[in-house]
Design a protein around this motif. Structure first.
Motif, PDB file in Angstrom:
ATOM      1  N   SER A   1       0.848  -1.202   0.000  1.00  0.00           N
ATOM      2  CA  SER A   1       0.000   0.000   0.000  1.00  0.00           C
ATOM      3  C   SER A   1       0.874   1.239   0.000  1.00  0.00           C
ATOM      4  O   SER A   1       1.885   1.304   0.719  1.00  0.00           O
ATOM      5  CB  SER A   1      -0.903   0.016   1.233  1.00  0.00           C
ATOM      6  N   PHE A   2       0.485   2.228  -0.794  1.00  0.00           N
ATOM      7  CA  PHE A   2       1.233   3.486  -0.867  1.00  0.00           C
ATOM      8  C   PHE A   2       0.471   4.625  -0.211  1.00  0.00           C
ATOM      9  O   PHE A   2       0.575   5.790  -0.628  1.00  0.00           O
ATOM     10  CB  PHE A   2       1.566   3.811  -2.329  1.00  0.00           C
ATOM     11  N   GLY A   3      -0.321   4.287   0.807  1.00  0.00           N
ATOM     12  CA  GLY A   3      -0.990   5.337   1.563  1.00  0.00           C
ATOM     13  C   GLY A   3      -2.146   5.965   0.803  1.00  0.00           C
ATOM     14  O   GLY A   3      -2.711   5.367  -0.118  1.00  0.00           O
ATOM     15  N   SER A   4      -2.467   7.201   1.162  1.00  0.00           N
ATOM     16  CA  SER A   4      -3.691   7.816   0.643  1.00  0.00           C
ATOM     17  C   SER A   4      -3.446   8.785  -0.505  1.00  0.00           C
ATOM     18  O   SER A   4      -4.388   9.232  -1.138  1.00  0.00           O
ATOM     19  CB  SER A   4      -4.394   8.562   1.780  1.00  0.00           C
ATOM     20  N   ILE A   5      -2.175   9.134  -0.785  1.00  0.00           N
ATOM     21  CA  ILE A   5      -1.931  10.191  -1.774  1.00  0.00           C
ATOM     22  C   ILE A   5      -0.983   9.747  -2.896  1.00  0.00           C
ATOM     23  O   ILE A   5      -1.228  10.045  -4.060  1.00  0.00           O
ATOM     24  CB  ILE A   5      -1.319  11.440  -1.091  1.00  0.00           C
ATOM     25  N   ALA A   6       0.077   9.040  -2.538  1.00  0.00           N
ATOM     26  CA  ALA A   6       1.128   8.735  -3.521  1.00  0.00           C
ATOM     27  C   ALA A   6       0.560   7.960  -4.702  1.00  0.00           C
ATOM     28  O   ALA A   6      -0.329   7.128  -4.544  1.00  0.00           O
ATOM     29  CB  ALA A   6       2.243   7.926  -2.857  1.00  0.00           C
ATOM     30  N   SER A   7       1.074   8.276  -5.884  1.00  0.00           N
ATOM     31  CA  SER A   7       0.604   7.566  -7.075  1.00  0.00           C
ATOM     32  C   SER A   7       1.814   7.076  -7.879  1.00  0.00           C
ATOM     33  O   SER A   7       2.949   7.457  -7.599  1.00  0.00           O
ATOM     34  CB  SER A   7      -0.270   8.484  -7.922  1.00  0.00           C
TER      35      SER A   7
ATOM     36  N   LEU B   1      -5.041  -0.917  -4.219  1.00  0.00           N
ATOM     37  CA  LEU B   1      -4.981  -0.088  -5.424  1.00  0.00           C
ATOM     38  C   LEU B   1      -6.122   0.905  -5.365  1.00  0.00           C
ATOM     39  O   LEU B   1      -7.270   0.572  -5.688  1.00  0.00           O
ATOM     40  CB  LEU B   1      -5.115  -0.979  -6.659  1.00  0.00           C
ATOM     41  N   ARG B   2      -5.822   2.098  -4.913  1.00  0.00           N
ATOM     42  CA  ARG B   2      -6.864   3.139  -4.879  1.00  0.00           C
ATOM     43  C   ARG B   2      -7.271   3.469  -6.303  1.00  0.00           C
ATOM     44  O   ARG B   2      -6.446   3.357  -7.221  1.00  0.00           O
ATOM     45  CB  ARG B   2      -6.330   4.419  -4.215  1.00  0.00           C
ATOM     46  N   PRO B   3      -8.501   3.924  -6.511  1.00  0.00           N
ATOM     47  CA  PRO B   3      -8.896   4.289  -7.866  1.00  0.00           C
ATOM     48  C   PRO B   3      -7.970   5.349  -8.465  1.00  0.00           C
ATOM     49  O   PRO B   3      -7.830   5.426  -9.677  1.00  0.00           O
ATOM     50  CB  PRO B   3     -10.318   4.838  -7.690  1.00  0.00           C
ATOM     51  N   ASP B   4      -7.308   6.159  -7.609  1.00  0.00           N
ATOM     52  CA  ASP B   4      -6.401   7.176  -8.163  1.00  0.00           C
ATOM     53  C   ASP B   4      -4.920   6.790  -7.988  1.00  0.00           C
ATOM     54  O   ASP B   4      -4.051   7.656  -7.974  1.00  0.00           O
ATOM     55  CB  ASP B   4      -6.684   8.544  -7.517  1.00  0.00           C
ATOM     56  N   THR B   5      -4.643   5.502  -7.869  1.00  0.00           N
ATOM     57  CA  THR B   5      -3.235   5.087  -7.734  1.00  0.00           C
ATOM     58  C   THR B   5      -2.426   5.491  -8.963  1.00  0.00           C
ATOM     59  O   THR B   5      -1.266   5.896  -8.877  1.00  0.00           O
ATOM     60  CB  THR B   5      -3.132   3.561  -7.530  1.00  0.00           C
ATOM     61  N   VAL B   6      -3.070   5.345 -10.135  1.00  0.00           N
ATOM     62  CA  VAL B   6      -2.436   5.841 -11.355  1.00  0.00           C
ATOM     63  C   VAL B   6      -3.148   7.141 -11.678  1.00  0.00           C
ATOM     64  O   VAL B   6      -4.361   7.226 -11.534  1.00  0.00           O
ATOM     65  CB  VAL B   6      -2.623   4.844 -12.511  1.00  0.00           C
ATOM     66  N   HIS B   7      -2.377   8.163 -12.070  1.00  0.00           N
ATOM     67  CA  HIS B   7      -3.004   9.449 -12.408  1.00  0.00           C
ATOM     68  C   HIS B   7      -4.156   9.225 -13.367  1.00  0.00           C
ATOM     69  O   HIS B   7      -4.006   8.543 -14.378  1.00  0.00           O
ATOM     70  CB  HIS B   7      -1.973  10.387 -13.062  1.00  0.00           C
ATOM     71  N   GLY B   8      -5.308   9.777 -13.077  1.00  0.00           N
ATOM     72  CA  GLY B   8      -6.483   9.567 -13.927  1.00  0.00           C
ATOM     73  C   GLY B   8      -7.494   8.755 -13.143  1.00  0.00           C
ATOM     74  O   GLY B   8      -7.156   8.154 -12.134  1.00  0.00           O
TER      75      GLY B   8
ATOM     76  N   SER C   1       5.746  -0.477   1.360  1.00  0.00           N
ATOM     77  CA  SER C   1       5.071   0.774   1.712  1.00  0.00           C
ATOM     78  C   SER C   1       5.785   1.980   1.124  1.00  0.00           C
ATOM     79  O   SER C   1       6.990   1.944   0.838  1.00  0.00           O
ATOM     80  CB  SER C   1       5.055   0.895   3.242  1.00  0.00           C
ATOM     81  N   HIS C   2       5.044   3.072   1.019  1.00  0.00           N
ATOM     82  CA  HIS C   2       5.643   4.351   0.615  1.00  0.00           C
ATOM     83  C   HIS C   2       6.296   5.033   1.822  1.00  0.00           C
ATOM     84  O   HIS C   2       6.948   6.052   1.685  1.00  0.00           O
ATOM     85  CB  HIS C   2       4.575   5.265   0.025  1.00  0.00           C
ATOM     86  N   CYS C   3       6.066   4.478   3.010  1.00  0.00           N
ATOM     87  CA  CYS C   3       6.680   4.962   4.249  1.00  0.00           C
ATOM     88  C   CYS C   3       6.219   6.341   4.691  1.00  0.00           C
ATOM     89  O   CYS C   3       7.023   7.164   5.166  1.00  0.00           O
ATOM     90  CB  CYS C   3       8.204   4.914   4.181  1.00  0.00           C
TER      91      CYS C   3
END
Ligand code: UDP
Length: 452
Positions: free
Chosen positions: A270-276, A300-307, A349-351
């Motif tokens: 998981s890369f947290g709530s913001i990082a993409s 995989l958040r819906p905004d994990t990849v820009h767009g 993790s994105h740490c």
């Protein structure tokens, strides 16, 4: 209760409206509420918390004038500046009314605000109310930012080579490559924000979501800079009872999936709530996970990849078929429950600081892939000081990812990191028990709040 017979004062908590800031602030609210304090959360309209999950709190929404989600980290500074400007007047109006209503009582409210919501201090000081800062990052990362003016004066930043492995003077163990490099893009604005944050005004104390033993020397340095009491009361996720402060809905189906896996067998990603990441990196991650042959739980958040396209649009066509039941993908996980699950043996993790301290408090070793801000500083501490993980460097490439996962999940080196992580978990548990450092700090904080 704070003390038998003593009425607790109202506390007004002002979180910064990002998940990684809302979580510790609401956890702090839960902690202080359990000590008898009535809690009001004065929050921005943007990313407004789920009020129904916290019937014990009062909520006050502050019009913030924010019309769209900022593109992070690029628009962060502008976003923060508007937020502080726009929330100030409504906050002052709200507090003035609160003071008026509570005139009969002889206690004034105390304001506890996220360091990034500095307008709260301006208002508190104007209304002659006491205020306390909550820092939601690690002490080491905040010290790093506060060293910027000196480093700039000495000509060290912006560095000639952002990837240099030379040590940064006065910031051991950080190398130039560990500095939050995104901050060099708009260094003047960053320095201006640091200048604002360095002035704590009339705030009487600082609260940290950390543990003394983890950051002893950074805490000492911080204390020398700001001569107000510092209370390290973390990890708050382990002390506050678990009402969720998630903004997205948590998908708990992954817990029943975890229940079917062996001990320490699953890598959680998981890369947290913001990082993409970009689409290419996502494909490499997918094949790296698939080829590692390890079970994985991937957020995989819906905004994990820009767009805003659906996630399956980004994933390789035959990926789900290839991994079958071995992989579980969710939009958003109940992370603390996941990390506490016996099947989880590693965390890629994105740490962000919350993810870092949550992982430490559950004894889970990490693969670190920092993206921006304080994440690189946390990564250096995880790899070099606490030794509970290692960094996955350079471009994301499937072969490298596969090797990193095996290194953490099946090789001896990973086992040693797991052992080290288990030791930190034990130390952390001691610190929050009666007589432990965080336990004592929390008691002192309660006394401080009553006395200011
Ligand atoms: N989190 C969660 N579910 C997820 C991903 C993240 O509950 O699927 C929580 C995580 O437990 C942590 C917070 O979101 O408390 C993220 O904060 P962090 O400081 O790690 O990173 P940020 O999102 O601020 O970059």
């Amino acid at each position: 209760m704070a003390k038998q017979g003593r009425r607790c004062r109202n506390l007004v908590l002002v979180p910064c409206p990002f998940q990684g800031h809302i979580n510790p602030m609401l956890q702090l609210g839960t902690l202080l509420h359990s000590r008898g304090f009535p809690i009001t959360i004065a929050h921005a309209q943007f990313n407004s918390p789920q009020t129904s999950n916290h019937p014990e709190f009062f909520f006050q929404s502050l019009p913030d004038g924010i019309s769209s989600k900022p593109d992070m980290p690029r628009e962060f500074l502008v976003f923060l500046s508007s937020l502080n400007f726009n929330c100030r007047a409504p906050f002052q109006e709200f507090l003035s009314q609160m003071i008026e209503i509570q005139k009969q009582q002889d206690q004034q409210p105390c304001i506890i605000y996220d360091a990034l919501m500095y307008f709260a201090e301006t208002v508190a000081s104007h209304l002659k109310l006491p205020s306390i800062i909550l820092q939601t990052g690690s002490v080491a990362s905040i010290l790093t930012y506060f060293a910027y003016p000196r480093l700039r004066g000495e000509g060290y930043i912006p560095p000639q080579d952002c990837d240099s492995t030379e040590l940064v003077p006065g910031l051991h163990p950080l190398r130039f490559k560990d500095l939050p490099s995104n901050t060099f893009d708009d260094l003047d604005d960053t320095l201006q924000l640091i200048d604002t944050l360095s002035n704590i005004g009339s705030s009487s104390a600082i609260i940290w979501n950390t543990v003394d033993y983890l950051e002893q020397s950074s805490l000492v340095q911080y204390q020398q800079k700001f001569r107000v009491p510092n209370f390290s009361i973390g990890p708050m996720n382990k002390i506050a009872s678990a009402s969720s402060s998630s903004l997205p809905e948590e998908d708990s189906s992954c817990i029943s999936w975890l229940d079917k896996r062996g001990p320490n067998s699953v890598i959680y990603v998981s890369f947290g709530s913001i990082a993409s990441v970009d689409a290419k990196a996502l494909t490499e991650m997918a094949w790296g996970l698939a080829n590692s042959k390890q079970p994985f739980l991937w957020v995989l958040r819906p905004d994990t990849v820009h767009g805003a396209e659906p996630i399956d649009w980004w994933l390789p066509e035959d990926f789900r078929e290839t991994v079958g039941e071995r992989g579980c993908i969710v939009n958003w996980a109940p992370q603390q429950e996941v990390l506490a699950h016996g099947a989880v043996g590693g965390f890629w993790s994105h740490c962000g600081w919350n993810s870092t301290i949550e992982s430490i408090s559950e004894g889970v070793p990490m693969i670190c892939r920092p993206c921006f801000g304080d994440q690189k500083v946390n990564t250096r501490y995880i790899g070099h000081i606490w030794r509970t993980g290692f960094e996955l460097e350079n471009d994301l490439e499937r072969g490298k990812i596969e090797r990193a996962i095996k290194r953490l999940m099946v090789e001896k080196e990973g086992e040693e990191m797991r052992q080290k992580a288990a030791e930190l978990k034990e130390k952390t548990e001691i610190s929050i028990k009666k007589g432990g450092s965080s336990y004592n700090s929390l008691n002192k904080l309660v006394e401080h709040i009553m006395s200011v």
